[in-house]
Design a protein around this motif. Structure first.
Motif, mmCIF file in Angstrom:
data_model
loop_
_atom_site.group_PDB
_atom_site.id
_atom_site.type_symbol
_atom_site.label_atom_id
_atom_site.label_comp_id
_atom_site.label_asym_id
_atom_site.label_seq_id
_atom_site.Cartn_x
_atom_site.Cartn_y
_atom_site.Cartn_z
ATOM 1 N N VAL A 78 0.704 -1.150 -0.336
ATOM 2 C CA VAL A 78 0.133 0.019 0.051
ATOM 3 C C VAL A 78 1.189 1.277 -0.249
ATOM 4 N N ALA B 96 -1.731 -12.214 1.869
ATOM 5 C CA ALA B 96 -0.266 -12.265 1.050
ATOM 6 C C ALA B 96 0.399 -12.463 2.487
ATOM 7 N N GLY B 97 1.229 -12.921 2.316
ATOM 8 C CA GLY B 97 2.145 -13.181 3.717
ATOM 9 C C GLY B 97 3.796 -12.084 3.874
ATOM 10 N N ARG B 98 3.330 -10.744 3.205
ATOM 11 C CA ARG B 98 4.043 -9.944 4.153
ATOM 12 C C ARG B 98 3.549 -8.544 3.041
ATOM 13 N N LEU B 99 3.227 -7.696 3.755
ATOM 14 C CA LEU B 99 2.807 -6.023 3.722
ATOM 15 C C LEU B 99 3.587 -5.303 3.631
ATOM 16 N N ILE B 100 3.591 -4.628 2.921
ATOM 17 C CA ILE B 100 4.681 -3.048 2.326
ATOM 18 C C ILE B 100 3.838 -2.118 2.536
ATOM 19 N N PHE B 101 4.349 -0.845 3.027
ATOM 20 C CA PHE B 101 3.840 0.091 2.970
ATOM 21 C C PHE B 101 5.102 1.474 2.028
ATOM 22 N N ALA C 274 6.790 1.235 -0.047
ATOM 23 C CA ALA C 274 8.027 0.967 -0.347
ATOM 24 C C ALA C 274 7.592 -0.011 -1.662
ATOM 25 N N TRP C 275 8.181 -0.993 -2.106
ATOM 26 C CA TRP C 275 8.325 -2.130 -3.202
ATOM 27 C C TRP C 275 9.190 -3.384 -2.449
ATOM 28 N N VAL D 214 14.321 -8.827 -0.586
ATOM 29 C CA VAL D 214 13.190 -9.764 0.006
ATOM 30 C C VAL D 214 14.671 -9.411 0.561
ATOM 31 N N ALA D 215 14.551 -9.208 1.869
ATOM 32 C CA ALA D 215 15.706 -8.925 3.478
ATOM 33 C C ALA D 215 15.492 -10.168 4.111
ATOM 34 N N MET E 200 11.574 -11.279 8.806
ATOM 35 C CA MET E 200 11.133 -12.001 7.060
ATOM 36 C C MET E 200 10.079 -13.329 7.510
ATOM 37 N N GLN E 201 9.137 -13.046 6.584
ATOM 38 C CA GLN E 201 8.129 -13.544 5.942
ATOM 39 C C GLN E 201 8.232 -14.042 4.380
ATOM 40 N N PRO F 291 21.101 -7.613 1.661
ATOM 41 C CA PRO F 291 20.643 -6.834 1.333
ATOM 42 C C PRO F 291 19.970 -6.335 2.170
ATOM 43 N N LEU G 232 11.389 -4.204 10.207
ATOM 44 C CA LEU G 232 9.930 -5.794 9.376
ATOM 45 C C LEU G 232 9.796 -5.652 10.911
ATOM 46 N N PRO H 293 2.212 -16.872 9.739
ATOM 47 C CA PRO H 293 2.899 -15.929 9.655
ATOM 48 C C PRO H 293 2.636 -14.795 8.986
ATOM 49 N N SER I 218 4.448 -10.778 8.263
ATOM 50 C CA SER I 218 5.526 -9.053 7.751
ATOM 51 C C SER I 218 4.694 -7.889 7.490
ATOM 52 N N GLN J 69 6.188 -4.541 6.551
ATOM 53 C CA GLN J 69 7.244 -3.683 6.215
ATOM 54 C C GLN J 69 6.875 -2.973 6.327
ATOM 55 N N TRP K 190 5.220 -0.399 8.432
ATOM 56 C CA TRP K 190 3.875 0.285 8.861
ATOM 57 C C TRP K 190 4.208 1.312 9.686
#
Lengths: 514, 514
Positions: free
Chosen positions: A415, A436-441, A443-444, A448-449, A454-455, B141, B146, B482, B484, B486, B488
């Motif tokens: 988002v 989804a397993g990872r929600l990003i705010f 960013a893109w 994958v860190a 991390m998920q 990276p 997270l 799980p 994650s 990121q 937020w």
């Protein structure tokens, strides 16, 4: 069955990328230079049944001593040995993948840092979930002395991916986490980079005890591996079709085994009105075209205000494509985007540039209105592996939750929002957490860190098992099974469970962590 | 498909125990008194497709609010409500199972204590695996901020077992752990105790919010449930045949879902020479015949010195059987032991006594030499659900590891040894750890404590997934996935991940647990 060896997210292994069978001789895998389409390096022979059986027997034989070994130093030695040969590994991989020296140098570093993270995970020790309960004869039912710990599931098969010749290949995350767990590993090499696989395997074999690491080549070997009685679990990164076929094989064994497949993902991204800026548009184009779009976290599906399409189109028009990993991948991408452009559902709004020669492709951006998208959800959420995106335009963010909830499972969901839209972003997060397993705010999703938090996983078809991750510290949990010791004498317990805690690890005692 | 509703470990649901279809009317399930073979209570109607769809829709609708609810008090209220109706529940279950009032009273208490343990697990909070990583732009990276946490997988289906009408049925371990995880539960009732199921369901329905708990009856409903899009995971306790069929259904869905089946287990027990005492012999007979042998942890396979057979036989001869749960179970047991007795592989060395009438059976003990056993491993490790045991006689404990390593997966494995044999016991433990989830020392496997350190699972065919347990605090992990977050903003994060830790739960911050 050729699709079983296929590369990530929709691109198979047919044609020239490998698996070429010589008439009268053994099958072999040949690397190709994506920049020219010409063969590079010497072919690698496919693994015979008898050799595969030998490799599996050695894995079984080495399992107990590897599970009991002090494994952290081994992981660090593997990391050091890979780093020491960085120049050779990167140039070999670049010749076979055309991913470029800077990217591959970073990817190898990421791969060796991943091995070092798992060494840290082992030394920290809480991955063992050591649990000590004292007896309580008065509770119902009575409680005996119980001590629980995790241990290796046994030898593991790892199917390498094409798009990360280091980080998701021979010495990648599945291998590193399984070795950390105490599992011997047999890798099924990806036919897209046979020489890189061979060189990486040489280094692992030199450092690790005999039998702890093995590698096989060829589609038939992969099938045999998944059904081999010695193999107790499988890790896979690749296409939904190939992963599903192997998942079905693993599940239909006389003794079904866990299969951890990372498959397809469309990675929905929502740009809320407050974030519809030039910076967001250029950020999107950069993420969409990074690595020629050959990432499992590529943001292929973007929800944006209708008025933002022009900016997005301009950014993608100004972006560059590149050569894809193999001919089939290029062909699948090209026919996919040509099909979309020829159809009536979506509109082609931008085409970027492509280099000359080899397996080159150009970025593409399509657009569709939310209503049309919702009415054609299944066909329009099909992944087009490569630098292609679909913008779904909305007029009111309130229309989004109902549609987002119906999206197929993804590895990530993103988002973009400024403060004015935070409340809406929070509502979207509740929906996106279900898909989804990872929600990003802001960013893109590409990148994958490798971290404790991390998920890298998600609901089907992102993975075959949403309980786990293939990246990060907890990836080790996939290869561990619990065991409880009831009433055993102190001196016969594993060190992790002895009263004096000789490993000095975090443990839970009568319910309390310490 | 009738075997899909079958009861634990080899006993199906044919014949009079339930699923009787009335000509012209809807199918229904009728309880029977095992002491007389006569019907007891009123029949329960099988669930129609449309009612099942309604129940699943309500489960989906309630999922988000249940996952966000303060669930510990609800679990305690369910426990209190069940305890308050103990007399009714126990008498209803006794009429349908003949397991006896003392055993059933204890089993109900165990069931309510289990609900209370999960309330404790929720309050303690480490089950969430909350993990916070700060950003590190300099690593490769680069690491963003997270934050990782576990959340409910969504609505869950639970298949009840026949042999524990409380602890592994409607309000049993699968239901309790799934409710604790934040998953709505739809139970497929076992046809062996329809009235007990109905009364238990009434109590759960009264206490829990609408949609969080549902129950269905009938084989067809069970099949529909496993394939229903609303259902995200399945728990099952029952026979290997029935569990395998449902596992195959779950795995072959368009979107495969996790299936946690607890199936068959022979529970090998080794008596080392130093422990071959009268006390061990009587302990074995008591464990073998407890609950008429209708336990998944029944010690059906005993390895003992040849000279110990006489003592074991005397103990079993002096033991009593009882009535089994249903006619088919009795028939399967009887034909199984009759077949063994008539064959030439093993010798019948003891027959206990049986009560008069109903579905009564007598305990049986067979004996075979280790060499003959090893040469006929597959047929002689077949489980005979009920009070039947096979003694495998050895002359030297050094012969044991090779044979033990080949045994099918079990829930438990046990060693009896005095100090003189501790070194040998330690060697056996290394082998047994590969084939069982719980290793027991100088005790018997029947009786499964509900504790943080319990492991009730094991390799196939003990379960369909060796990574998990169906009893104990960590059973909750089966229903959690799980996620994650990121980058937020603080105020949009779930409480478990906020900087000030408002839930005051154990968390991992930059790799360190606290």
């Amino acid at each position: 069955m050729s699709e079983l060896a296929s590369s990530p997210s929709g691109a198979g292994s047919f044609g020239r990328e490998g698996g070429e069978r010589q008439r009268g001789g053994p099958a072999s895998e040949q690397g190709f230079d994506p920049r020219t389409g010409q063969p590079v390096g010497t072919p690698v022979e496919s693994t015979s049944d008898s050799l595969l059986d030998q490799i599996c027997a050695l894995a079984t034989k080495s399992a107990a001593s590897w599970a009991a070994a002090d494994r952290a130093p081994y992981l660090e030695r593997v990391a050091d040995a890979l780093d020491a040969e960085s120049e050779l590994l990167v140039s070999t991989a670049d010749a076979e993948t055309a991913l470029g020296v800077p990217r591959l140098t970073g990817e190898l570093k990421r791969t060796t840092n991943q091995l070092r993270l798992f060494a840290e995970v082992l030394r920290e020790g809480s991955y063992l979930e050591a649990t000590l309960d004292s007896a309580d004869p008065d509770t119902v039912p009575p409680r005996p002395v119980l001590r629980r710990v995790l241990r290796s599931i046994g030898p593991v098969a790892v199917f390498a991916a094409s798009n990360f010749p280091f980080a998701f290949s021979v010495a990648g995350g599945d291998t590193a986490s399984a070795l950390a767990a105490g599992s011997p590993v047999v890798v099924k090499a990806h036919p897209g980079h046979p020489a890189t696989s061979r060189e990486t395997a040489r280094i692992l074999t030199n450092v690790l005890p005999e039998g702890v690491f093995g590698i096989v080549h060829g589609v038939e070997a992969g099938v045999r591996l998944v059904r081999h009685p010695a193999i107790k679990a499988v890790g896979f990164t690749g296409s939904t079709t190939g992963g599903r076929a192997l998942f079905d094989l693993a599940s239909s064994r006389p003794d079904p085994i866990p299969f951890y497949g990372e498959l397809g993902s469309v990675n929905p991204t929502v740009v809320l009105p407050s974030a519809a800026t030039e910076q967001t548009a250029t950020g999107f184009a950069a993420s969409l075209t990074m690595g020629v779009g050959q990432f499992c976290t590529n943001p292929g599906l973007l929800f944006a205000p209708a008025g933002f399409v022009e900016s997005l189109a301009a950014a993608v028009t100004g972006s560059s494509g590149g050569v894809m990993l193999n001919e089939r991948m290029q062909h699948t991408y090209q026919s996919g985007v040509d099909g979309l452009a020829a159809g009536e559902l979506v509109e082609l709004v931008a085409t970027g540039t492509a280099p000359e020669g080899g397996w080159a492709v150009a970025p593409k951006l399509f657009a569709v209105e939310l209503k049309t998208f919702a009415a054609n959800l299944e066909v329009l959420t099909e992944e087009h592996f490569g630098p292609a995106g679909l913008v779904v335009t909305y007029t009111d963010p309130a229309e989004l939750p109902e549609v987002l909830a119906q999206l197929p499972g993804s590895l990530t969901a993103t988002v973009h929002a400024e403060a004015a839209d935070h409340a809406v972003a929070g509502q979207l997060a509740e929906v996106l957490a279900g898909i989804a397993g990872r929600l990003i705010f802001n960013a893109w999703p590409t990148g994958v860190a490798v971290a404790w938090g991390m998920q890298h996983g998600g609901p089907w078809p992102a993975t075959t098992n949403p309980l786990h991750t293939s990246v990060g510290a907890t990836a080790i949990r996939r290869w561990l099974v619990p065991i409880s010791y009831q009433g055993w004498p102190e001196e016969l317990l594993p060190p992790a469970l002895r009263a004096d805690n000789p490993l000095a690890i975090p443990r839970r005692t009568n319910g309390t962590l310490s």
